[in-house]
Every structure is written in structure tokens, then in C-alpha cells.
Design an enzyme around this catalytic site. Structure first.
Site, mmCIF file in Angstrom:
data_model
loop_
_atom_site.group_PDB
_atom_site.id
_atom_site.type_symbol
_atom_site.label_atom_id
_atom_site.label_comp_id
_atom_site.label_asym_id
_atom_site.label_seq_id
_atom_site.Cartn_x
_atom_site.Cartn_y
_atom_site.Cartn_z
ATOM 1 N N LYS A 59 0.842 -1.204 0.000
ATOM 2 C CA LYS A 59 0.000 0.000 0.000
ATOM 3 C C LYS A 59 0.876 1.253 0.000
ATOM 4 O O LYS A 59 0.623 2.212 -0.711
ATOM 5 C CB LYS A 59 -0.926 -0.008 1.233
ATOM 6 C CG LYS A 59 -2.060 -1.023 1.120
ATOM 7 C CD LYS A 59 -2.805 -1.238 2.439
ATOM 8 C CE LYS A 59 -3.826 -2.369 2.274
ATOM 9 N NZ LYS A 59 -4.533 -2.710 3.514
ATOM 10 N N GLN A 91 -4.685 -1.431 9.752
ATOM 11 C CA GLN A 91 -4.603 -2.756 9.132
ATOM 12 C C GLN A 91 -5.203 -3.818 10.055
ATOM 13 O O GLN A 91 -4.889 -3.867 11.248
ATOM 14 C CB GLN A 91 -3.133 -3.073 8.794
ATOM 15 C CG GLN A 91 -2.924 -4.369 8.029
ATOM 16 C CD GLN A 91 -3.508 -4.337 6.609
ATOM 17 O OE1 GLN A 91 -3.680 -3.276 6.006
ATOM 18 N NE2 GLN A 91 -3.814 -5.504 6.069
ATOM 19 N N ASP A 128 -11.106 2.899 4.285
ATOM 20 C CA ASP A 128 -11.561 1.509 4.161
ATOM 21 C C ASP A 128 -13.080 1.425 3.963
ATOM 22 O O ASP A 128 -13.586 0.368 3.574
ATOM 23 C CB ASP A 128 -11.222 0.741 5.455
ATOM 24 C CG ASP A 128 -9.918 -0.025 5.356
ATOM 25 O OD1 ASP A 128 -9.620 -0.546 4.267
ATOM 26 O OD2 ASP A 128 -9.215 -0.115 6.380
#
Ligand code: GUN
Length: 281
Positions: free
Chosen positions: A52, A96, A119
Site C-alpha cells: 500500500k 490494518q 476503508d
């Protein structure tokens, strides 16, 4: 059979985003920023976060990774998120997953500002998506959706089967397909006769984490099959779809790797830039 090239599609998206970031830089003298919080030392999480970061830097975003040991207490994480919420140089915040057991995932996700929730996991964004309002859409289902739309412009009336009911994939995927007027069946580990459900589908999205679950004789001729699975096995990384068998039947299929994975990352960058634009405006 069409091999749905997620790698190529993602590269095209990243190229467009790179131009967009450069335009933002020129016009506003600012750069959208993505901050990732990584807790613990799980190898897959470390790999994903590194990927990422690399992608974010390549399109010109400001990228920051905050690493904490497994032993970090919940309050410190929540306090850091609150600090990042107020920081104007941060456009997007991603924590995460999975998290260590002593840290409450719900609290962590609920503390991220819905406007920086790249997200799309915050209940505000989940609610907006399911109500059909403008929302930040979770990256993996968004990537799957873009791949499906690339090969099938009109999804209205199509029968779709989503395998897996997670908040990360199955549920938001279902919402996106419903929005396109698909008839969606959401299936899971307790579904009886999954094969017969799949055989009715024009579109199958497999996001369940069971290696090569979807077999060739589960798939209708001319169906589109999207494989979200990344499963480590003795023969290497495989998806949730038995690729060799299904490729003989399906109209279009994503490979693993090189299908959904690169699209997830491209969509994360897209969400970060969209968050920047929304906050800025
Ligand atoms: N872990 C596995 N997939 C994801 C994802 O899409 N977002 C976050 N935050 N963690 C993950």
C-alpha cells in the site's frame, strides 16, 4: 474465456490518479496523505502495508506508516487515531486488520473520522452505502465492482451470488450489486447446497477464504467469476475458485494473483484522493 486482467486495470487507474495528484499539487499546493496504522508483526499484514505504501508513493501521495508492537494498549491506539482525525495533512486513515485480541476492532473503526475512513468500514459509511447514499466504499468490493463493470456494462436483472458475508467484502459487494439492480444471493458457511446456488448465477464473487472451493461444474456457461481469495497452500497461493476447471466454463474470470489484489490497492488510493477532495472542499 476472458482473463480479467486486474493488474492492467489497476495500473490504468493508478496512472489517472497520478495525474490527479499532480494537478492537486499544482492547484492547491497540497498533497493528499494516507496514514496506515500497523499493529503487531503478522507477516501478511506487513506485506500488504508495504504494498500500500509503495503504491501510494508511486502516485505521489504522502504516505506514513505508524507501527506499534502487539503489546500496545487500546487507549494509545484510539488517542493516535483522534490525533490523526484532527491533522489536516492526513486525508485517509487505515488501521490494518486483523488486530490483537485485546484491542476492540469496533472501537478502533468507530474512532476513525468517517470522512477519513478510506476503508469504508465506519458504521456511517456502511449505513450510507446500504441506504444508497454517497459513501466511501470498501476497497476490495469496489475493485471487484469495477472489474465486473468493465466486462458487463448492464448488470440490471443479472443473478449474482456472493460467497462470504464479511463486512470487508461480502456485505458491501452485495450492496454494490443491488445498486446495479442485480438479484443478489448472499451465501456463507451455513448455506445448503452452495453448488446449486452458484449454478444459477450470471456473476459469482467468491470471498470466503476456502482454497479452490468453486469448481468447474458449479459454474454456468457464460458467467463472470470474480475470485477474491488469497489462500496459502502446499502448491502456492490459490484463490477460492478452481482456476483451471472454471476457466473452461466461465465467460470471464479473474486470476489469483493479478486479479482483485491490485484493484484493492488502486481503490485505496482512489478513496484517499476522494477523501482529500471532500475535506478540502
Ligand atoms: N486486512 C485485510 N484486508 C484489509 C482491508 O481491506 N483493510 C484493512 N484495514 N485491513 C485489511
Amino acid at each position: 474465456m476472458i482473463l480479467i486482467d486486474g493488474k492492467k486495470e489497476a495500473a490504468e487507474i493508478r496512472e489517472k490518479l497520478k495525474k490527479e495528484v499532480s494537478q492537486i499539487k499544482k492547484e492547491k499546493n497540497q498533497v493528499p496523505g494516507l496514514t496506515v496504522i500497523l499493529i503487531g508483526d503478522l507477516a501478511p499484514s506487513q506485506i500488504y502495508v508495504r504494498m500500500k505504501e509503495k503504491a501510494a508513493i508511486e502516485v505521489g501521495l504522502k504516505s506514513e506508516i505508524i507501527k506499534y508492537p502487539d503489546s500496545i494498549d487500546e487507549k494509545s491506539v484510539l488517542d493516535k487515531i483522534s490525533e490523526l482525525n484532527k491533522d489536516n495533512s492526513v486525508s485517509g486513515i487505515l488501521v490494518q486488520l486483523p488486530l490483537p485480541k485485546h484491542i476492540d476492532k469496533k472501537k478502533v473503526i468507530g474512532t476513525i473520522s468517517p470522512n477519513k475512513d478510506v476503508d469504508g468500514f465506519h458504521p456511517h459509511n456502511v449505513g450510507n452505502l446500504s441506504s444508497g447514499y454517497e459513501s466511501i466504499v470498501p476497497c476490495t468490493p469496489l475493485g471487484c465492482y469495477l472489474l465486473i463493470k468493465k466486462y458487463e456494462k448492464n448488470l440490471s436483472g443479472k443473478k449474482a451470488v456472493v460467497i462470504g458475508r464479511s463486512n470487508l467484502n461480502g456485505k458491501p459487494m452485495t450492496q454494490l450489486l443491488l445498486k446495479e439492480n442485480c438479484t443478489v444471493t448472499i451465501t456463507h458457511s451455513k448455506t445448503k447446497d452452495l453448488k446449486s446456488e452458484c449454478l444459477k448465477a450470471d456473476i459469482i464473487v467468491a470471498a470466503v477464504g476456502i482454497p479452490e472451493l468453486v469448481k468447474g461444474d458449479w459454474v454456468k456457461k457464460d458467467s463472470i467469476v470474480i475470485d477474491v481469495g488469497i489462500n496459502k497452500t502446499d502448491k502456492g497461493i490459490v484463490g477460492d475458485v478452481a482456476f483451471d476447471e472454471v476457466s473452461k466454463v466461465a465467460k470471464a474470470l479473474t486470476p489469483v494473483p493479478g486479479g482483485v489484489g491490485p484493484m484493492t490497492i488502486a481503490c485505496l488510493l482512489k478513496n484517499t484522493i476522494n477523501c482529500f477532495k471532500k475535506i478540502y472542499n
